[in-house]
Design an enzyme around this catalytic site. Structure first.
Site, PDB file in Angstrom:
ATOM      1  N   TRP A  15       0.833  -1.209   0.000  1.00  0.00           N
ATOM      2  CA  TRP A  15       0.000   0.000   0.000  1.00  0.00           C
ATOM      3  C   TRP A  15       0.861   1.249   0.000  1.00  0.00           C
ATOM      4  O   TRP A  15       0.531   2.243  -0.644  1.00  0.00           O
ATOM      5  CB  TRP A  15      -0.986  -0.018   1.169  1.00  0.00           C
ATOM      6  CG  TRP A  15      -2.078  -1.015   0.919  1.00  0.00           C
ATOM      7  CD1 TRP A  15      -2.289  -2.185   1.574  1.00  0.00           C
ATOM      8  CD2 TRP A  15      -3.090  -0.941  -0.100  1.00  0.00           C
ATOM      9  NE1 TRP A  15      -3.366  -2.849   1.028  1.00  0.00           N
ATOM     10  CE2 TRP A  15      -3.875  -2.116   0.004  1.00  0.00           C
ATOM     11  CE3 TRP A  15      -3.402  -0.014  -1.097  1.00  0.00           C
ATOM     12  CZ2 TRP A  15      -4.953  -2.374  -0.842  1.00  0.00           C
ATOM     13  CZ3 TRP A  15      -4.484  -0.268  -1.943  1.00  0.00           C
ATOM     14  CH2 TRP A  15      -5.241  -1.434  -1.806  1.00  0.00           C
ATOM     15  N   ASP A  19      -1.369   6.351   6.530  1.00  0.00           N
ATOM     16  CA  ASP A  19      -2.493   5.596   5.991  1.00  0.00           C
ATOM     17  C   ASP A  19      -2.819   4.522   7.023  1.00  0.00           C
ATOM     18  O   ASP A  19      -2.044   3.587   7.221  1.00  0.00           O
ATOM     19  CB  ASP A  19      -2.089   4.971   4.644  1.00  0.00           C
ATOM     20  CG  ASP A  19      -3.144   4.016   4.098  1.00  0.00           C
ATOM     21  OD1 ASP A  19      -4.228   3.899   4.703  1.00  0.00           O
ATOM     22  OD2 ASP A  19      -2.874   3.382   3.049  1.00  0.00           O
ATOM     23  N   LYS A  63     -12.279  -1.608   6.256  1.00  0.00           N
ATOM     24  CA  LYS A  63     -11.584  -2.624   7.037  1.00  0.00           C
ATOM     25  C   LYS A  63     -12.086  -2.610   8.480  1.00  0.00           C
ATOM     26  O   LYS A  63     -12.597  -3.594   8.964  1.00  0.00           O
ATOM     27  CB  LYS A  63     -10.072  -2.397   7.033  1.00  0.00           C
ATOM     28  CG  LYS A  63      -9.284  -2.920   5.825  1.00  0.00           C
ATOM     29  CD  LYS A  63      -9.634  -2.332   4.502  1.00  0.00           C
ATOM     30  CE  LYS A  63      -8.865  -2.884   3.340  1.00  0.00           C
ATOM     31  NZ  LYS A  63      -8.029  -1.906   2.677  1.00  0.00           N
TER      32      LYS A  63
HETATM   33  C1  LIG Z   1      -7.492  -1.327   1.542  1.00  0.00           C
HETATM   34  C2  LIG Z   1      -6.399  -0.349   1.726  1.00  0.00           C
HETATM   35  C3  LIG Z   1      -6.295   0.788   0.898  1.00  0.00           C
HETATM   36  C4  LIG Z   1      -7.216   1.052  -0.260  1.00  0.00           C
HETATM   37  O1  LIG Z   1      -8.415   1.603   0.111  1.00  0.00           O
HETATM   38  P1  LIG Z   1      -9.496   2.004  -0.984  1.00  0.00           P
HETATM   39  O2  LIG Z   1     -10.636   2.409  -0.134  1.00  0.00           O
HETATM   40  O3  LIG Z   1      -9.772   0.802  -1.829  1.00  0.00           O
HETATM   41  O4  LIG Z   1      -8.961   3.116  -1.789  1.00  0.00           O
HETATM   42  C5  LIG Z   1      -5.262   1.667   1.158  1.00  0.00           C
HETATM   43  N1  LIG Z   1      -4.385   1.460   2.155  1.00  0.00           N
HETATM   44  C6  LIG Z   1      -4.456   0.371   2.945  1.00  0.00           C
HETATM   45  C7  LIG Z   1      -3.459   0.187   4.038  1.00  0.00           C
HETATM   46  C8  LIG Z   1      -5.459  -0.572   2.748  1.00  0.00           C
HETATM   47  O5  LIG Z   1      -5.526  -1.646   3.541  1.00  0.00           O
END
Ligand SMILES: *Cc1c(COP(=O)(O)O)cnc(C)c1O
Length: 374
Positions: free
Chosen positions: A102, A186, A210
């Site tokens: 990511w 993030d 998540k």
């Molecule tokens: C799932 C995830 C993303 C992507 O998120 P989207 O909502 O699909 O854009 C980004 N960073 C991490 C750490 C993730 O687990």
């Protein structure tokens, strides 16, 4: 009705009380004779939900007054582009600390923006190997790598969902100390897993699907300093300032998604807040890592102990054939979502806040039985 034991990485399982609340309120929200989805985002019924979601974020995380909570659309991936769009400028640089896939994606977007703006990006990575053999197995210890004091920001991924590598689980692997450089994280797959010190961050953000709700909403917490620094010559919709100044009601927000986030946050509060949630999460993760470490001839964690994720438990079996068998047999026991990400293979159990200890224990028992039978 029986609930499937769901270890999906995302979208992921939601707390049952958040779902039943939505079911009960579906056709008649707050006595209005319609669902929350059918309300104006400027009406008092929806506004109460919106305000409560923001207030719960503030309360559960202990967000201080110098910070704003934003609810935005487009997923975490949109923020990969919007962060450099807001914070980079000609001659400036940003740092990216890459501990998994990511972070790589975030970096890719930052590079595009930096070349448009005449800025630059510096990269630190924990990757070992190249191409097909490249792997990520750890987050850095304090003092590894240098923060450029002139950087616009340092970007990290607090939990690498695919590789099962996480900051701030073990006391020896805290978030990087960036001094006056804004730390941006993030936190898509571990926001709200435990209490944290908001003041260490300039911006943290998470796609909701998540740990916080359904897809379609990003929850962000941003310092006023970072907001003020943001560029004003990019489209308004991409300026974080716009959302802060309009309480995330500049345009129509994803109202139903925010309603569900509200339900999940209210459930978290009912669990006793993030200190209690952390205890449960550690108990769940310890149960699975205990089985892995207790059967070293059969299970193997590729991740350095201090960096092992409490949210995504990644492990290998002695062969890919056994891994396929494991996933198929688990399915027969009502457990889904255990296949590792297609880019890395293996097994991954995503055990976010809403995955109960009972589910995790059922998986642990299944793992022990499976290992014994081979
Ligand atoms: C799932 C995830 C993303 C992507 O998120 P989207 O909502 O699909 O854009 C980004 N960073 C991490 C750490 C993730 O687990």
């Amino acid at each position: 009705m029986s609930r499937t034991i769901n270890f999906n990485a995302g979208p992921a399982t939601l707390p049952l009380p958040a779902l039943t609340r939505a079911r009960d309120e579906m056709l008649d929200f707050a006595g209005s004779g319609m669902s929350v989805m059918e309300h104006s985002h400027r009406g008092k019924e929806y506004e109460a939900v919106h305000d409560e979601a923001i207030a719960l974020v503030r309360e559960l995380l202990g967000v201080p007054s110098g910070y704003e909570v934003l609810l935005i659309q487009g997923g975490a991936t949109s923020l990969f582009a919007e962060i450099p769009m807001n914070l980079l400028e000609k001659g400036k640089s940003a740092q990216y600390l890459i501990t998994g896939a990511w972070g790589e994606k975030a970096l890719g977007e930052a590079k595009v923006v930096s070349s448009l703006f005449g800025a630059s990006i510096s990269v630190q990575t924990t990757a070992v190997g190249e191409g097909k053999t490249k792997s990520y197995t750890r987050v850095p210890a304090p003092g590894e790598g240098k923060v450029d004091p002139g950087a616009a920001y340092l970007h990290i991924t607090s939990n690498e969902t695919i590789h099962g590598v996480q900051f701030n689980v073990d006391a020896s692997r805290p978030f990087p100390d960036t001094g006056s450089v804004p730390l941006i994280a993030d936190m898509s797959s571990d926001f709200f897993w435990r209490p944290l010190d908001v003041t260490k961050f300039g911006l943290m953000y998470a796609g909701a699907q998540k740990n916080l709700g359904p897809s379609g909403v990003v929850v962000a917490v941003v310092s006023k300093e970072v907001l003020e620094r943001g560029r004003k010559d990019i489209p308004k919709i991409f300026q974080f300032r716009t959302h802060a100044e309009n309480k995330s009601l500049y345009n129509t927000p994803p109202t139903f998604g925010i309603y569900m986030v509200r339900n999940v946050l209210a459930w978290l509060k009912g669990q006793g807040g993030l200190t209690k949630v952390e205890e449960m999460n550690r108990k769940k993760a310890n149960r699975l890592y205990g089985v892995i470490d207790g059967n070293p001839d059969f299970f193997r964690s590729p991740v350095e102990k201090e960096s092992r994720s409490v949210m995504n438990v990644v492990f290998r079996l002695p062969s890919e054939e056994l891994e396929a068998q494991f996933i198929a047999d688990a399915k027969k026991k009502g457990m889904v979502g255990l296949k590792g990400h297609r880019s890395v293979g293996g097994i991954r159990a995503s055990i976010y806040n809403a995955a109960s200890y009972e589910w995790v224990d059922a998986l642990a028992v299944f793992m022990e039985d499976f290992a014994r039978k081979q």
